[in-house]
Design an enzyme around this catalytic site. Structure first.
Site, PDB file in Angstrom:
ATOM      1  CG  ASP A   1       5.812  -1.923  -0.547  1.00 48.05           C
ATOM      2  OD1 ASP A   1       5.481  -1.659   0.603  1.00 48.05           O
ATOM      3  OD2 ASP A   1       5.443  -2.934  -1.172  1.00 48.05           O
TER       4      ASP A   1
HETATM    5  C1  BGC Z   1       6.873  -3.046  -5.944  1.00 50.03           C
HETATM    6  C2  BGC Z   1       5.764  -2.951  -4.939  1.00 50.03           C
HETATM    7  C3  BGC Z   1       5.786  -4.188  -4.093  1.00 50.03           C
HETATM    8  C4  BGC Z   1       7.152  -4.373  -3.484  1.00 50.03           C
HETATM    9  C5  BGC Z   1       7.251  -5.614  -2.628  1.00 50.03           C
HETATM   10  C6  BGC Z   1       8.170  -3.254  -5.263  1.00 50.03           C
HETATM   11  O1  BGC Z   1       9.174  -3.421  -6.197  1.00 50.03           O
HETATM   12  O2  BGC Z   1       6.899  -1.924  -6.773  1.00 50.03           O
HETATM   13  O3  BGC Z   1       4.540  -2.775  -5.554  1.00 50.03           O
HETATM   14  O4  BGC Z   1       4.851  -4.106  -3.097  1.00 50.03           O
HETATM   15  O5  BGC Z   1       8.151  -4.394  -4.458  1.00 50.03           O
HETATM   16  O6  BGC Z   1       7.565  -6.755  -3.307  1.00 50.03           O
HETATM   17  C1  NOJ Z   2       2.236  -3.732  -3.299  1.00 54.18           C
HETATM   18  C2  NOJ Z   2       2.235  -4.188  -1.885  1.00 54.18           C
HETATM   19  O1  NOJ Z   2       1.648  -5.456  -1.783  1.00 54.18           O
HETATM   20  C3  NOJ Z   2       1.539  -3.231  -0.992  1.00 54.18           C
HETATM   21  O2  NOJ Z   2       1.734  -3.624   0.328  1.00 54.18           O
HETATM   22  C4  NOJ Z   2       2.051  -1.847  -1.224  1.00 54.18           C
HETATM   23  O3  NOJ Z   2       1.382  -1.012  -0.381  1.00 54.18           O
HETATM   24  C5  NOJ Z   2       1.921  -1.448  -2.668  1.00 54.18           C
HETATM   25  N1  NOJ Z   2       2.650  -2.362  -3.430  1.00 54.18           N
HETATM   26  C6  NOJ Z   2       2.367  -0.015  -2.947  1.00 54.18           C
HETATM   27  O4  NOJ Z   2       3.728   0.111  -2.967  1.00 54.18           O
END
Ligand code: BGC
Ligand code: NOJ
Length: 812
Positions: A483
């Site tokens: 993400d």
């Molecule tokens: C986090 C991710 C998460 C995303 C969605 C980001 O700030 O690091 O792990 O999936 O936000 O909320």
């Molecule tokens: C948390 C999210 O739920 C997932 O969809 C994503 O792939 C990981 N963060 C890695 O960024």
């Protein structure tokens, strides 16, 4: 240091010290009603959706930590204590929290009074049941005063926390007999109410927080409890609560059991009222009657245990290593079920108002529980696919209550569509139910736009084909699985979210991770096509082209590149100053075995071992970012060693582990797994901080201030992926289209282990022997004494029990 121990027999983790390094929680409920409960009885509950239908209030990241929950105050003379230690924190003579499968027990003892509080959600019931047993274990008469306590949330978890000008004037309750009803907004647009009951006459009650606690007191010393006298307050606005007051007189040796129910009821519009302004309580009374004796409660609890025994029975291993066995046999599948229920919505790190059911998350979670509840997996697939767009792309999430997709946390994550192929193929391999492909499934929940599910998969596949960049590699969009690798975002405004800010949507930034995914799941798609008689020439051509593109433009000499950025410059390359290597593309390209013959996979994983692996697991990238790189986005905002910036992201470690099994390196695969598997980290609980029975999303990496410290336990794709890695790729029992594939990859010195697998209605008792000390390769296979060619156990008759004997060795 440990704060408890595993009771494998009871399938419980027993916490013996209430001051755990963080609240260690459990989940109640498996259907539509859920509760989160900490080891001191903190937490909250909700019906279906932690955002839209929250029943009790909870304040996250509060001071002190974890206050608010299901509290029972026992006043014995001047001493007030709680069975779960909090909130009074009165020192107990004995404290134990037993987190079991879908229930938690709190055992507290003080001054000759012992109490046992058991909390769970009975099957088919929208309620938490709390059984409270209080026993006088002293030799004197005890006159105890008992106060129950919960605080209502005004339904919408979001507005409850922000819209005080409105909600502090809305609260309404009704009290009848021993039941306190919460009916805020019931008279207008809500057809639901909640209640808190007890199966005994009460000596008083309170329903107004200010009266019960007092404006200048806290949960630890409510003024009513201090005074030992309820106020019989009736809430009008402000903050409605529910508290029963019961006098409990116990002779020496005497025990009293009470059943409290925290229930949720929906009434049809025309049946809402009993009389003007008075709730129709028929359904509530029926629910209460179902659990009005401890016998009924115990029977309901036993039903849950039976269910879990059956669910876990689908895969049981005995390796001789109790840590492996307890992960595989109990806790990993349990966590998978919780991630299935919650996706990324409600935990002690997910507030329940932020994220609903993630498209990619839920598809991946499915591989962790499809063997347990295939029927529910089927429905989940249809729900997810129904939110897909016609061009194959997807909403990033949907709300469980409405099942409608939304863009609240952004969209255009170009990996999303491909995960649908993973979940559907996993479902068919488990069940053999090909009919799912013929189900008519809408796009964007619009029934006028629908194709069969197979059509959805075609669009998923084609989405990548239609969105290739300059090197013939998949465009990344807003981001892929990571993400935070926001290659089109260019955010310079601290008030905007990387997830939702306007993306440039340029057509240059490409992802090597999606390339690996496309090859891996594309092949899966081709297999489905073949079995459906659909021509695969074009799809195969696309996959071959992708493999070529990866080899030509995605290889950095010793590992796979991670991406190309907006300017077409390589990401995750020796050329870069920081973050020269990333884990995701090594994992996915080796799982897809791209360039395996040429030695690329081996080289890539050797580089992982050298550059990314550390004592606590495999970090995401190396070196960690130390500066903000605007063209990379959020990933470079995190301090080094945390989260997506070189944290150990436990979700992607199994991709490397599975990659290692493709190379046949059994020692390495198991070793990596043990580094992150919570049962193996139990002794380091003080450092690890999170629950030793479930995976956390992240463990701080080698560049962090505190390497080895975990965060964000429970709701993470880590659960499902580690399930796949350990049960299918290491222990090697893998569902296939035509039967159970036996393909272990274990350390050479493993000489024997057993797996019992229930599969398509039959039972397989599998014994794996390794007389010549290899890691991989099946030299002989026999089913019920009959030799079978190859390594696939053909599907046996439903209800049959079969012996499978496997000898590892030279496969040729
Ligand atoms: C986090 C991710 C998460 C995303 C969605 C980001 O700030 O690091 O792990 O999936 O936000 O909320
Ligand atoms: C948390 C999210 O739920 C997932 O969809 C994503 O792939 C990981 N963060 C890695 O960024």
């Amino acid at each position: 240091m440990k704060f408890g121990y595993f009771d494998d027999e009871a399938r419980e983790y027993v916490i013996t010290e209430p001051k755990t390094p963080y609240p260690w929680i459990n989940y109640l409920g498996n259907e539509e009603f859920f509760g989160l409960v900490s080891n001191t009885a903190g937490g909250y509950c909700f019906y279906k959706d932690a955002k839209f239908r929250r029943l009790t209030r909870y304040r996250f990241n509060n001071v002190p930590m974890d206050v608010g929950g299901r509290y029972y105050y026992i006043k014995d003379g001047d001493t007030v204590w709680n069975p779960g230690w909090k909130p009074t924190q009165t020192d107990l003579d004995k404290y134990e929290c037993r987190h079991g499968l879908s229930y938690s027990k709190f055992i507290g003892e003080k001054d000759g009074v012992s109490s046992e509080l058991t909390c769970f959600v009975p099957k088919g019931t929208n309620a938490e049941v709390h059984k409270l047993a209080i026993e006088n274990v002293s030799d004197v008469q005890k006159s105890l005063k008992l106060f129950s306590f919960i605080e209502w949330c005004l339904w919408n978890g979001m507005s409850d926390m922000e819209n005080f000008q409105r909600n502090l004037s809305c609260g309404e309750v009704e009290i009848e007999d021993s039941v306190i009803y919460h009916k805020t907004e019931y008279k207008e647009r809500r057809d639901h109410f909640a209640f808190f009951s007890v199966n005994a006459p009460i000596n008083g009650f309170d329903t107004d927080r200010e009266n019960f606690i007092g404006l200048y007191n806290g949960f630890e010393n409510p003024q009513v409890v201090e005074a030992g006298m309820p106020r019989n307050s009736v809430a009008h606005g402000w903050s409605p609560i529910a508290s029963h007051y019961i006098e409990v007189d116990l002779a020496p040796g005497e025990k009293r059991e009470l059943v409290f129910i925290l229930g949720y009821i929906e009434n049809a519009q025309e049946e809402k009222w009993e009389s003007k302004g008075v709730i129709n309580k028929t359904k509530a009374k029926a629910m209460i009657a179902n659990f009005d004796t401890t016998e009924k409660v115990d029977a309901a609890l036993a039903e849950i245990a039976t269910d879990w025994k059956r669910l876990l029975g689908v895969y049981q291993v005995s390796t001789g290593d109790e840590k492996i066995d307890r992960m595989v046999n109990i806790w990993n599948p349990y966590q998978c079920m919780v991630t299935f229920n919650m996706s990324r919505s409600a935990s002690f790190f997910e507030s329940g108002i932020g994220r609903g059911m993630g498209f990619r998350d839920s598809n991946q979670d499915l591989i962790g529980f499809v063997h347990q509840v295939p029927e529910r997996a089927r429905q989940r697939i249809i729900d997810i696919a129904s939110t897909q767009f016609e061009d194959g792309s997807a909403y990033h999430q949907y709300q469980p209550l409405t099942k409608r997709g939304n863009a609240d946390i952004g969209g255009d994550f170009n990996d999303d569509p491909l995960w649908l192929i993973l979940s559907v193929s996993a479902y068919i391999k488990e069940t053999g139910d090909w009919s799912i492909l013929d189900e008519s499934v809408p796009y964007d929940n619009d029934a006028s736009k629908a194709t069969d599910l197979f059509g959805h998969l075609t669009r998923s596949f084609n989405f990548t084909v239609n969105n290739l960049g300059p090197h013939g590699l998949p465009l990344i969009g807003r981001a892929d699985w990571n993400d935070c690798l926001n290659l089109n975002c260019f955010s310079s405004d601290p008030n905007e979210s990387f997830q939702t800010t306007n993306n440039k949507m340029g057509r240059t930034a490409e992802s090597l991770m999606i390339a690996g995914q496309f090859v891996l799941y594309g092949r899966e798609y081709v297999e489905l096509c073949k079995r459906r008689g659909v021509d695969t020439a074009e799809a195969e051509k696309q996959i071959d082209a992708m493999i070529e593109a990866v080899k030509n433009y995605g290889w950095d000499g010793d590992w796979f590149l991670r991406a190309y950025d907006y300017y077409g410059k390589p990401v995750g390359s020796k050329e870069n100053e920081e973050a020269q290597i990333f884990i995701e593309s090594q994992g996915f390209c080796t799982m897809a075995e791209i360039g395996k013959e040429e030695g690329l996979c081996e080289k890539a994983l050797d580089s992982v071992a050298e550059r990314l692996a550390c004592e606590h697991g495999i970090v995401l990238n190396n070196p960690a970012f130390t500066k903000y790189v605007i063209e990379y986005g959020e990933i470079s905002t995190y301090p080094a060693g945390y989260k997506e910036n070189a944290g150990i992201f436990c979700h992607n470690n199994p991709w490397v582990i599975i990659g290692e099994t493709k190379l046949g390196r059994g020692e390495k695969a198991l070793d990596y797994w043990k580094r992150i598997a919570p049962a193996f980290r139990e002794e380091k609980s003080e450092l690890h901080k999170m629950e030793p029975y479930v995976y956390s999303q992240m463990i701080a990496g080698k560049d962090a201030f505190k390497p080895g410290e975990a965060k964000n336990s429970w709701l993470t794709g880590t659960a499902a992926w580690n399930w796949a890695a350990i049960s299918q790729d290491i222990l090697g029992i893998k569902p296939g289209y035509d039967g159970l594939i036996i393909d272990p990859c274990v350390p050479k010195d493993w000489n024997k282990y057993k797996v019992t697998r229930e599969y398509r209605g039959a039972i397989y008792n599998i014994t794996i022997k390794n007389p010549s000390g290899v890691c991989k390769g099946v030299s002989s296979l026999a089913v019920n004494g009959e030799p079978v060619q190859g390594n696939v156990v053909p599907i046996q008759a439903a209800d049959s029990v079969n012996d499978v004997d496997v000898i590892l060795g030279d496969a040729s």
